[in-house]
Every structure is written in C-alpha cells, then in structure tokens.
Design a protein around this motif. Structure first.
Motif, short mmCIF file in Angstrom:
data_model
loop_
_atom_site.label_atom_id
_atom_site.label_comp_id
_atom_site.label_asym_id
_atom_site.label_seq_id
_atom_site.Cartn_x
_atom_site.Cartn_y
_atom_site.Cartn_z
N ILE A 170 156.14 10.53 -42.97
CA ILE A 170 155.06 10.76 -42.00
C ILE A 170 153.85 9.89 -42.31
O ILE A 170 153.27 9.26 -41.42
N ILE A 171 153.48 9.84 -43.59
CA ILE A 171 152.31 9.03 -44.00
C ILE A 171 152.54 7.56 -43.71
O ILE A 171 151.64 6.86 -43.24
N SER A 172 153.75 7.08 -43.97
CA SER A 172 154.05 5.66 -43.74
C SER A 172 153.85 5.28 -42.28
O SER A 172 153.17 4.30 -41.96
N TYR A 173 154.43 6.06 -41.37
CA TYR A 173 154.27 5.78 -39.95
C TYR A 173 152.81 5.88 -39.52
O TYR A 173 152.33 5.09 -38.70
N SER A 174 152.09 6.85 -40.06
CA SER A 174 150.70 7.09 -39.66
C SER A 174 149.80 5.94 -40.07
O SER A 174 148.96 5.47 -39.29
N VAL A 175 149.95 5.47 -41.30
CA VAL A 175 149.14 4.35 -41.79
C VAL A 175 149.44 3.08 -41.00
O VAL A 175 148.53 2.33 -40.62
N ILE A 176 150.71 2.85 -40.71
CA ILE A 176 151.11 1.68 -39.92
C ILE A 176 150.48 1.73 -38.54
O ILE A 176 150.00 0.72 -38.01
N SER A 177 150.45 2.92 -37.93
CA SER A 177 149.84 3.08 -36.60
C SER A 177 148.37 2.68 -36.62
O SER A 177 147.89 1.97 -35.73
N ILE A 178 147.64 3.13 -37.62
CA ILE A 178 146.22 2.81 -37.73
C ILE A 178 146.01 1.31 -37.92
O ILE A 178 145.14 0.70 -37.28
N ILE A 179 146.83 0.70 -38.77
CA ILE A 179 146.72 -0.74 -39.03
C ILE A 179 146.97 -1.54 -37.74
O ILE A 179 146.25 -2.48 -37.42
N ILE A 180 148.00 -1.16 -36.98
CA ILE A 180 148.32 -1.86 -35.74
C ILE A 180 147.17 -1.71 -34.73
O ILE A 180 146.88 -2.64 -33.97
N GLY A 181 146.52 -0.56 -34.73
CA GLY A 181 145.36 -0.38 -33.85
C GLY A 181 144.31 -1.43 -34.10
O GLY A 181 143.74 -2.00 -33.15
N PHE A 182 144.05 -1.74 -35.36
CA PHE A 182 143.06 -2.77 -35.70
C PHE A 182 143.58 -4.18 -35.34
O PHE A 182 142.80 -5.05 -34.95
N PHE A 183 144.89 -4.39 -35.46
CA PHE A 183 145.47 -5.68 -35.08
C PHE A 183 145.27 -5.92 -33.57
O PHE A 183 144.94 -7.04 -33.15
N ILE A 184 145.50 -4.89 -32.76
CA ILE A 184 145.31 -5.02 -31.32
C ILE A 184 143.84 -5.32 -31.01
O ILE A 184 143.52 -6.15 -30.16
N GLY A 203 147.45 8.03 -35.53
CA GLY A 203 147.67 7.88 -36.96
C GLY A 203 146.96 8.95 -37.78
O GLY A 203 147.52 9.50 -38.74
N LEU A 204 145.74 9.27 -37.39
CA LEU A 204 144.98 10.30 -38.10
C LEU A 204 145.62 11.68 -37.94
O LEU A 204 145.68 12.47 -38.89
N GLY A 239 148.76 12.14 -37.50
CA GLY A 239 149.97 12.08 -38.33
C GLY A 239 149.67 12.37 -39.79
O GLY A 239 150.44 13.06 -40.47
N LEU A 240 148.55 11.85 -40.28
CA LEU A 240 148.17 12.10 -41.67
C LEU A 240 147.92 13.59 -41.90
O LEU A 240 148.25 14.13 -42.97
N TYR A 241 147.35 14.26 -40.91
CA TYR A 241 147.17 15.71 -41.03
C TYR A 241 148.52 16.42 -41.03
O TYR A 241 148.74 17.37 -41.80
N MET A 242 149.43 15.96 -40.18
CA MET A 242 150.76 16.58 -40.12
C MET A 242 151.49 16.46 -41.46
O MET A 242 152.29 17.32 -41.82
N ALA A 243 151.20 15.40 -42.22
CA ALA A 243 151.84 15.18 -43.51
C ALA A 243 151.43 16.21 -44.55
O ALA A 243 152.04 16.27 -45.63
N THR A 244 150.43 17.03 -44.25
CA THR A 244 150.03 18.11 -45.17
C THR A 244 150.87 19.36 -44.95
O THR A 244 150.64 20.38 -45.61
N PHE A 245 151.82 19.28 -44.01
CA PHE A 245 152.71 20.39 -43.66
C PHE A 245 151.94 21.65 -43.26
O PHE A 245 152.01 22.69 -43.91
N PRO A 246 151.17 21.56 -42.17
CA PRO A 246 150.47 22.74 -41.67
C PRO A 246 151.46 23.78 -41.15
O PRO A 246 152.64 23.46 -40.95
N ASN A 247 150.99 25.00 -40.89
CA ASN A 247 151.90 26.02 -40.38
C ASN A 247 152.34 25.68 -38.95
O ASN A 247 151.80 24.77 -38.33
N TYR A 248 153.29 26.45 -38.45
CA TYR A 248 153.92 26.11 -37.17
C TYR A 248 152.92 26.09 -36.03
O TYR A 248 152.96 25.20 -35.17
N ASN A 249 152.00 27.07 -35.99
CA ASN A 249 151.01 27.12 -34.91
C ASN A 249 150.09 25.89 -34.93
O ASN A 249 149.75 25.33 -33.89
N ALA A 250 149.69 25.48 -36.14
CA ALA A 250 148.85 24.28 -36.26
C ALA A 250 149.63 23.04 -35.84
O ALA A 250 149.09 22.12 -35.23
#
Length: 416
Positions: free
Chosen positions: A170-184, A83-84, A86-97
C-alpha cells in the motif's frame, strides 16, 4: 503537436492513473488484501461498492468540473490526495474507517481525475487519431500498472506470504502516486487551445446537461461502457477463481491477477484501437468482440471445476482475458466518433461515466455475496452475468452501427 509528442503526453497522464492501483488493491491483490484486513468476500465487495456510490456522483459531476477548472490542476490534486489517503490506509484502520477512505477515493480518483484526463486526451488528437490515442492509453496503463505491480509483488512477496506485511504494498503505490502528481505538475504542458476550453463563467454550465442528455450517442456510449465495465469487473474474480477452484498457489494467482487486470492491455487493447481506426467505426469492433466474449464466457461456464484441470483452467482464463480486452477502446471513442461539440465533451463524458460505471455501486457486493453463499458454484453465476452483459453489448453495437450510418448520411452532424 506531433503524434510522438502526443503519445509521450498520453503516457505521462496515464501514469497518473496509478491512483486506481491503490483503489483496486482488493481486486488484483484479492487474497493478500482479504487476509490483511480480515474480511469476508461480501465485505470486500461492500468496500468497492461504497467507493462506487461516491464514484458515481464523481463521474457525473466530474464532467462539469473538468469543463470549469484547469484539468492539469485537477489531475495533480487527484494524485497527491489519493496517495495521502493510501498512506492512511496502510495503518490498517478498522473496517468503518476503511469504508470512509474508500468513499473519499471516489472523490479523489474519479471526480478530480477521470473526466479531466479524458478531456485532455480528447483535446490532444484529431478525430482520426482518437482510436490510436485511447488505444495507446490502454496499452500504457497496462504497461505502467503491470511493471509497478510485478516489481512490488516480487519485492514484497516473501513478506506478504510469510509475515503478512501488506502495508508495504500500500505504501509503495501511495508514494508513487504522490511522486507522479508532481511529475504532471512539472512536465505536462497542455496546448493553448486545450486551455481555452475551460469555461470562463463563474458557475457550472448546467445548460450543457440537457444538451448532453438529448444526444443519442450519450446513451449508446453509456450502455457500451456499462456492459464492458461489468465484464471487466467480473474478470477481477478470475484471480481467486484460479486459487479456489484449481488450487493455483496464492503468489502465482496474484501474479496472474495482475496480468488479468493489466498485462493483457499492453498487447491486446492497442489491437482493438487499431481495428476501430481501420474500420472507422467502433460499433463494428464492438459487435465482433462481443461474440468472442460470449463464446469464451460459455467455455468458462462449462469447464470442469476440478484441480486436475488446472492447466485447462488457466488457458480458459487466458482466452477470456484476451477477448475482453479487445473492445476497451470502444468505451471512449463514441464521443469523438459522433462529433460531440467540444464545449460539452466533459459533461457528456461525465454522464457516460456515471451511468457506465454505476455497476461499481452494487456489482462487487453482488459478486462477493454469490461466492460467500454458493462457494465455488458462485463463479458460474458470475460467468452467467458476464455472458449476459456481452449479449447486451452485442445488441447495442448493432443498433449503434445503424445510428452511425445515419450520422454519415447527415454529413457528420451529431444527431439529437
């Protein structure tokens, strides 16, 4: 644990696999992702291929990690870390990143989660429940991913279509992933006997590796997963296929892409799982369904590639997706079916996954380059590859069926 409780636990752990929704955004949100990051088809494929390189190692070593460490902790860490990223990916880094992010996904979404997940389910059910539980996993995964994806698509479709704000997805999926981690972390309570399956040695059990490699079922299962995963990967291109060849609008093509990747799992995969339990052999189901996939693939291949055949194209895609979801349960049952010793289940799963999903290293780049080089004709080459994979699956199913017959004659002992 009663069956109802087992299904509830499978559902919870399956929710954790929403991490793959982040990873495979270039698949079912193909066109919006491509436009947002301004990539060619081959660059899109390279992105997933670089993920596949690290995932290959993750599948292999993930089995030993799952045999050594607490699967629950591994799955929690996986969801939060993915999830974390994914949140970085939502900043649209360059292709190499972005390439580096996808390589990191190979560690967080595969090495940490997959083998731990499979082992947790394997420990949860008796031998005669494996088909049901893994069939339920396929169904639950389809339901969760389908609902999430359609909610996100409907919520942000206007932004995606008119303003290009793909970061909301991207942000939606990333936040959901983090929340589910805490649920588990809070809700998953593995049984004591499952917890006892964690190695107490200070080092990885490398002795399990040659034991696992000696088992024929390791290689049968590897080929089965490999061929079926190639077909699953190729199916992801049915989304841009409908948009490019039959001029299905982007939003509708994306909606169909979500259904292709997840929707058919809801209704079709459990049928395959039930058939495995009914016939007592995954090999029988693999044989019959491979024939259906070959037939449906040939239909897609010979179908006229013209927008005026749009309805027929959608129907052909629908049929293909139905039949290629039927044998999904065959990918996970053989390890239990051949009664692999519990102590090396994680290692066997790691080997099977490493070989079975190894096409991730090159198949996406190959498919992308075929489309860039040949245009719409490239889809025919993709369909030929899928037909070839189904043919190999058919032959493997026939040989594996004979192996299971020998296994039965030896009173259920695994043959090495």
């Amino acid at each position: 644990m009663e069956l109802k409780k087992k299904y509830q636990t499978v559902f919870l752990l399956t929710c954790g696999l929403c991490i793959w929704n982040i990873v495979y955004l270039p698949s079912f949100f193909y066109v919006p992702f491509q436009k947002a990051f301004q990539m060619t088809n081959e660059q899109m494929g390279t992105l997933l291929s670089m993920y596949g390189v690290i995932a290959l190692l993750g599948y292999f070593f993930g089995g030993m990690v799952a045999d050594k460490f607490n699967p629950k902790k591994l799955m929690v860490l996986s969801n939060i870390a993915t999830g974390l990223l994914g949140l970085y990916m939502a900043t649209f880094p360059n292709y190499n990143a972005l390439i580096i992010v996808y390589m990191a996904f190979g560690v967080t979404s595969v090495m940490l989660y997959w083998s731990a997940f499979v082992k947790s389910i394997r420990m949860m059910g008796d031998d005669d429940e494996q088909g049901k539980l893994f069939g339920a996993f396929e169904s639950f995964y389809g339901i969760v991913s389908l609902v999430l994806s359609y909610i996100i698509l409907l919520t942000f479709s206007n932004y995606i279509a008119n303003n290009g704000h793909f970061e909301y997805v991207i942000i939606s999926y990333s936040v959901i992933s983090i929340i589910i981690g805490f649920f588990i972390l809070i809700l998953y309570k593995p049984e004591k006997n499952a917890s006892n399956m964690i190695s107490t040695e200070s080092k990885f059990n490398f002795k399990a590796l040659p034991q696992a490699l000696k088992l024929p079922v390791t290689w049968f299962n590897s080929i089965i997963v490999f061929t079926l995963f190639v077909i699953i990967s190729g199916s992801s291109y049915l989304n841009p296929f409908l948009n490019s060849v039959y001029m299905v609008p982007v939003t509708w093509a994306t909606a169909l892409g979500i259904a292709i990747k997840y929707g058919f799992r809801v209704f079709v995969s459990p049928i395959g799982g039930s058939l495995i339990d009914k016939y007592k052999k995954s090999s029988k189901v693999l044989i019959y369904t491979s024939v259906l996939i070959i037939t449906a693939g040939i239909f897609l291949l010979i179908l006229p590639k013209n927008p005026k055949y749009m309805v027929l194209g959608v129907v052909a895609v629908f049929i293909f997706c139905v039949v290629n979801n039927l044998p999904r349960g065959c990918m996970y049952v053989p390890v239990a079916e051949a009664k692999v010793p519990v102590e090396i289940v994680g290692t066997v799963v790691g080997i099977v996954s490493a070989i079975g999903y190894s096409s991730d290293v090159y198949i996406w780049k190959l498919f992308g380059s075929l489309l860039d080089k040949h245009g719409n004709q490239g889809y025919n080459y993709i369909f030929m590859i899928l037909i070839g994979s189904a043919t190999i699956a058919l032959v493997t199913g026939i040989i594996y069926d004979k192996y299971l017959l020998k296994l039965d004659n030896k009173s259920g002992k695994v043959i090495s």
